[in-house]
Write a protein that holds these residues in place. Structure first.
Motif, PDB file in Angstrom:
ATOM      1  N   VAL A   1     -44.410  -3.013  16.776  1.00  0.00           N
ATOM      2  CA  VAL A   1     -43.652  -4.141  16.238  1.00  0.00           C
ATOM      3  C   VAL A   1     -43.511  -3.976  14.731  1.00  0.00           C
ATOM      4  O   VAL A   1     -44.494  -3.657  14.030  1.00  0.00           O
ATOM      5  N   HIS A   2     -42.307  -4.187  14.232  1.00  0.00           N
ATOM      6  CA  HIS A   2     -42.073  -4.224  12.779  1.00  0.00           C
ATOM      7  C   HIS A   2     -41.618  -5.631  12.424  1.00  0.00           C
ATOM      8  O   HIS A   2     -40.650  -6.139  12.992  1.00  0.00           O
ATOM      9  N   LYS A   3     -42.330  -6.255  11.505  1.00  0.00           N
ATOM     10  CA  LYS A   3     -42.040  -7.655  11.163  1.00  0.00           C
ATOM     11  C   LYS A   3     -42.005  -7.815   9.647  1.00  0.00           C
ATOM     12  O   LYS A   3     -42.811  -7.197   8.939  1.00  0.00           O
ATOM     13  N   ILE A   4     -41.073  -8.622   9.172  1.00  0.00           N
ATOM     14  CA  ILE A   4     -41.015  -8.986   7.750  1.00  0.00           C
ATOM     15  C   ILE A   4     -41.547 -10.411   7.623  1.00  0.00           C
ATOM     16  O   ILE A   4     -40.968 -11.363   8.164  1.00  0.00           O
ATOM     17  N   ILE A   5     -42.664 -10.545   6.935  1.00  0.00           N
ATOM     18  CA  ILE A   5     -43.256 -11.868   6.720  1.00  0.00           C
ATOM     19  C   ILE A   5     -42.686 -12.432   5.417  1.00  0.00           C
ATOM     20  O   ILE A   5     -42.767 -11.776   4.364  1.00  0.00           O
ATOM     21  N   THR A   6     -42.116 -13.605   5.491  1.00  0.00           N
ATOM     22  CA  THR A   6     -41.522 -14.196   4.288  1.00  0.00           C
ATOM     23  C   THR A   6     -42.168 -15.542   3.974  1.00  0.00           C
ATOM     24  O   THR A   6     -42.602 -16.267   4.880  1.00  0.00           O
ATOM     25  N   HIS A   7     -42.212 -15.832   2.688  1.00  0.00           N
ATOM     26  CA  HIS A   7     -42.715 -17.136   2.235  1.00  0.00           C
ATOM     27  C   HIS A   7     -41.995 -17.493   0.949  1.00  0.00           C
ATOM     28  O   HIS A   7     -41.765 -16.631   0.082  1.00  0.00           O
ATOM     29  N   ALA A   8     -41.638 -18.756   0.818  1.00  0.00           N
ATOM     30  CA  ALA A   8     -40.987 -19.252  -0.409  1.00  0.00           C
ATOM     31  C   ALA A   8     -41.482 -20.662  -0.695  1.00  0.00           C
ATOM     32  O   ALA A   8     -41.732 -21.453   0.235  1.00  0.00           O
ATOM     33  N   ASP A   9     -41.647 -20.977  -1.957  1.00  0.00           N
ATOM     34  CA  ASP A   9     -42.040 -22.333  -2.326  1.00  0.00           C
ATOM     35  C   ASP A   9     -41.565 -22.668  -3.736  1.00  0.00           C
ATOM     36  O   ASP A   9     -41.195 -21.783  -4.516  1.00  0.00           O
ATOM     37  N   ASP A  10     -41.550 -23.951  -4.008  1.00  0.00           N
ATOM     38  CA  ASP A  10     -41.171 -24.476  -5.326  1.00  0.00           C
ATOM     39  C   ASP A  10     -42.229 -25.496  -5.755  1.00  0.00           C
ATOM     40  O   ASP A  10     -42.974 -26.033  -4.926  1.00  0.00           O
ATOM     41  N   VAL A  11     -42.269 -25.750  -7.029  1.00  0.00           N
ATOM     42  CA  VAL A  11     -43.132 -26.824  -7.548  1.00  0.00           C
ATOM     43  C   VAL A  11     -42.308 -28.109  -7.547  1.00  0.00           C
ATOM     44  O   VAL A  11     -41.212 -28.153  -8.107  1.00  0.00           O
ATOM     45  N   LYS A  12     -42.847 -29.111  -6.884  1.00  0.00           N
ATOM     46  CA  LYS A  12     -42.143 -30.401  -6.795  1.00  0.00           C
ATOM     47  C   LYS A  12     -42.952 -31.467  -7.524  1.00  0.00           C
ATOM     48  O   LYS A  12     -44.191 -31.468  -7.484  1.00  0.00           O
TER      49      LYS A  12
ATOM     50  N   ILE B   1     -43.091  -9.505   2.984  1.00  0.00           N
ATOM     51  CA  ILE B   1     -44.155  -8.532   3.256  1.00  0.00           C
ATOM     52  C   ILE B   1     -43.819  -7.778   4.551  1.00  0.00           C
ATOM     53  O   ILE B   1     -43.790  -8.381   5.636  1.00  0.00           O
ATOM     54  N   PRO B   2     -43.567  -6.471   4.483  1.00  0.00           N
ATOM     55  CA  PRO B   2     -43.302  -5.711   5.714  1.00  0.00           C
ATOM     56  C   PRO B   2     -44.614  -5.371   6.434  1.00  0.00           C
ATOM     57  O   PRO B   2     -45.570  -4.897   5.812  1.00  0.00           O
ATOM     58  N   MET B   3     -44.658  -5.634   7.739  1.00  0.00           N
ATOM     59  CA  MET B   3     -45.861  -5.370   8.524  1.00  0.00           C
ATOM     60  C   MET B   3     -45.492  -4.545   9.764  1.00  0.00           C
ATOM     61  O   MET B   3     -44.526  -4.854  10.460  1.00  0.00           O
TER      62      MET B   3
ATOM     63  N   PRO C   1     -54.461  -8.960  32.629  1.00  0.00           N
ATOM     64  CA  PRO C   1     -54.353  -7.927  31.598  1.00  0.00           C
ATOM     65  C   PRO C   1     -55.017  -8.372  30.303  1.00  0.00           C
ATOM     66  O   PRO C   1     -55.213  -9.563  30.065  1.00  0.00           O
ATOM     67  N   LYS C   2     -55.357  -7.411  29.480  1.00  0.00           N
ATOM     68  CA  LYS C   2     -55.830  -7.670  28.124  1.00  0.00           C
ATOM     69  C   LYS C   2     -54.836  -7.040  27.154  1.00  0.00           C
ATOM     70  O   LYS C   2     -54.400  -5.908  27.357  1.00  0.00           O
ATOM     71  N   VAL C   3     -54.484  -7.786  26.107  1.00  0.00           N
ATOM     72  CA  VAL C   3     -53.554  -7.280  25.103  1.00  0.00           C
ATOM     73  C   VAL C   3     -54.298  -7.204  23.778  1.00  0.00           C
ATOM     74  O   VAL C   3     -54.901  -8.180  23.338  1.00  0.00           O
ATOM     75  N   GLU C   4     -54.271  -6.026  23.165  1.00  0.00           N
ATOM     76  CA  GLU C   4     -54.980  -5.810  21.906  1.00  0.00           C
ATOM     77  C   GLU C   4     -53.985  -5.561  20.773  1.00  0.00           C
ATOM     78  O   GLU C   4     -53.055  -4.773  20.926  1.00  0.00           O
ATOM     79  N   LEU C   5     -54.193  -6.252  19.673  1.00  0.00           N
ATOM     80  CA  LEU C   5     -53.471  -5.944  18.442  1.00  0.00           C
ATOM     81  C   LEU C   5     -54.316  -4.884  17.743  1.00  0.00           C
ATOM     82  O   LEU C   5     -55.189  -5.177  16.940  1.00  0.00           O
ATOM     83  N   THR C   6     -54.069  -3.617  18.123  1.00  0.00           N
ATOM     84  CA  THR C   6     -55.000  -2.552  17.746  1.00  0.00           C
ATOM     85  C   THR C   6     -54.879  -2.133  16.297  1.00  0.00           C
ATOM     86  O   THR C   6     -55.817  -1.592  15.730  1.00  0.00           O
ATOM     87  N   ALA C   7     -53.725  -2.350  15.682  1.00  0.00           N
ATOM     88  CA  ALA C   7     -53.562  -1.911  14.290  1.00  0.00           C
ATOM     89  C   ALA C   7     -52.457  -2.708  13.620  1.00  0.00           C
ATOM     90  O   ALA C   7     -51.437  -3.005  14.233  1.00  0.00           O
ATOM     91  N   THR C   8     -52.689  -3.054  12.366  1.00  0.00           N
ATOM     92  CA  THR C   8     -51.637  -3.630  11.523  1.00  0.00           C
ATOM     93  C   THR C   8     -51.661  -2.898  10.189  1.00  0.00           C
ATOM     94  O   THR C   8     -52.739  -2.564   9.671  1.00  0.00           O
ATOM     95  N   ARG C   9     -50.483  -2.663   9.653  1.00  0.00           N
ATOM     96  CA  ARG C   9     -50.406  -1.921   8.395  1.00  0.00           C
ATOM     97  C   ARG C   9     -49.384  -2.584   7.475  1.00  0.00           C
ATOM     98  O   ARG C   9     -48.276  -2.910   7.897  1.00  0.00           O
TER      99      ARG C   9
END
Length: 233
Positions: A68-79, A102-104, A136-144
């Motif tokens: 899986v290739h995922k782009i994690i995004t976050h944005a915020d402002d001061v209110k 953040i590319p993961m 079944p068992k599903v493992e998140l074996t690696a993240t980079r």
């Protein structure tokens, strides 16, 4: 008279030989029938224990892998919010915006553990047989995270993202990947891979391939994932 007497003796001997021949043929036919039916009964009686033993030898079987290739995004402002003269306000301060991408890359692996497989996982209906796989068992074996490819924009009046904040966003990304597992198809991939291994074992024991069904006990959804996950950091 002598010739007639000899003819009678010859006829009696021929009838005796014919009777013995017919009796031998009947006994031989009966023996062949007995040899044909006996092995079939023994084979059917031994099928289930042998099948369970062969399947348990598979032990923990890794049946599917998904990248899986995922782009994690976050944005915020001061209110700035409060009230003035009994009027509430909520104002976004200028030059206070910041965002990060953040590319993961993650690897998911599905496995089925046959060490506890038993006759309770087998349902027979006449010539048809159903194998109910262990969950079944599903493992998140690696993240980079490729830190060189992280993109961020921070306005001049804002502080940069801290390591703690980035770690929290990365964990959120892992959680999001786990939630999408039912839609990725990895559970079905695990079932199909297990079927590809088990069907030849079962057909070798005398079952027709079209009469064999390989299933899980249920269709797993996102709410089942916490019980199925084995997450490695």
């Amino acid at each position: 008279m002598a010739e007639a007497y000899e003819n009678v003796l010859i006829q009696r001997q021929e009838m005796k030989h014919l009777a013995l021949f017919l009796l031998s043929a009947v006994l031989l036919l009966a023996a062949c029938k007995g040899q044909q039916t006996a092995p079939d009964t023994t084979q059917k009686a031994d099928t289930l224990p042998l099948m369970v033993m062969q399947i348990r030898k598979c032990a923990r079987l890794y049946t599917a892998e998904y990248k899986v290739h995922k782009i994690i995004t976050h944005a915020d402002d001061v209110k700035l919010n409060g009230s003035f003269m009994r009027q509430k306000f909520n104002v976004t301060l200028p030059m206070s915006h910041r965002k990060v991408a953040i590319p993961m890359d993650a690897t998911l692996k599905a496995s089925v553990d046959f060490s506890t497989f038993s006759k309770n996982n087998v349902v027979k209906r006449g010539d048809k047989i159903e194998i109910i796989l262990p969950d079944p068992k599903v493992e998140l074996t690696a993240t980079r995270i490729n830190h060189e490819q992280i993109k961020r924009h921070v306005s001049m009046f804002r502080s940069n993202f801290t390591d703690k904040e980035l770690a929290a966003y990365e964990q959120q990304g892992r959680n999001d990947i786990v939630k999408t597992i039912p839609q990725l198809g990895i559970i079905e991939m695990a079932r199909q891979s297990a079927a590809n291994i088990l069907v030849p074992i079962i057909t070798h024991l005398g079952y027709a391939e079209e009469n064999i069904t390989i299933t899980f006990r249920k269709n797993f959804t996102a709410t089942d994932m916490p019980q199925l996950m084995d997450v490695r950091r």
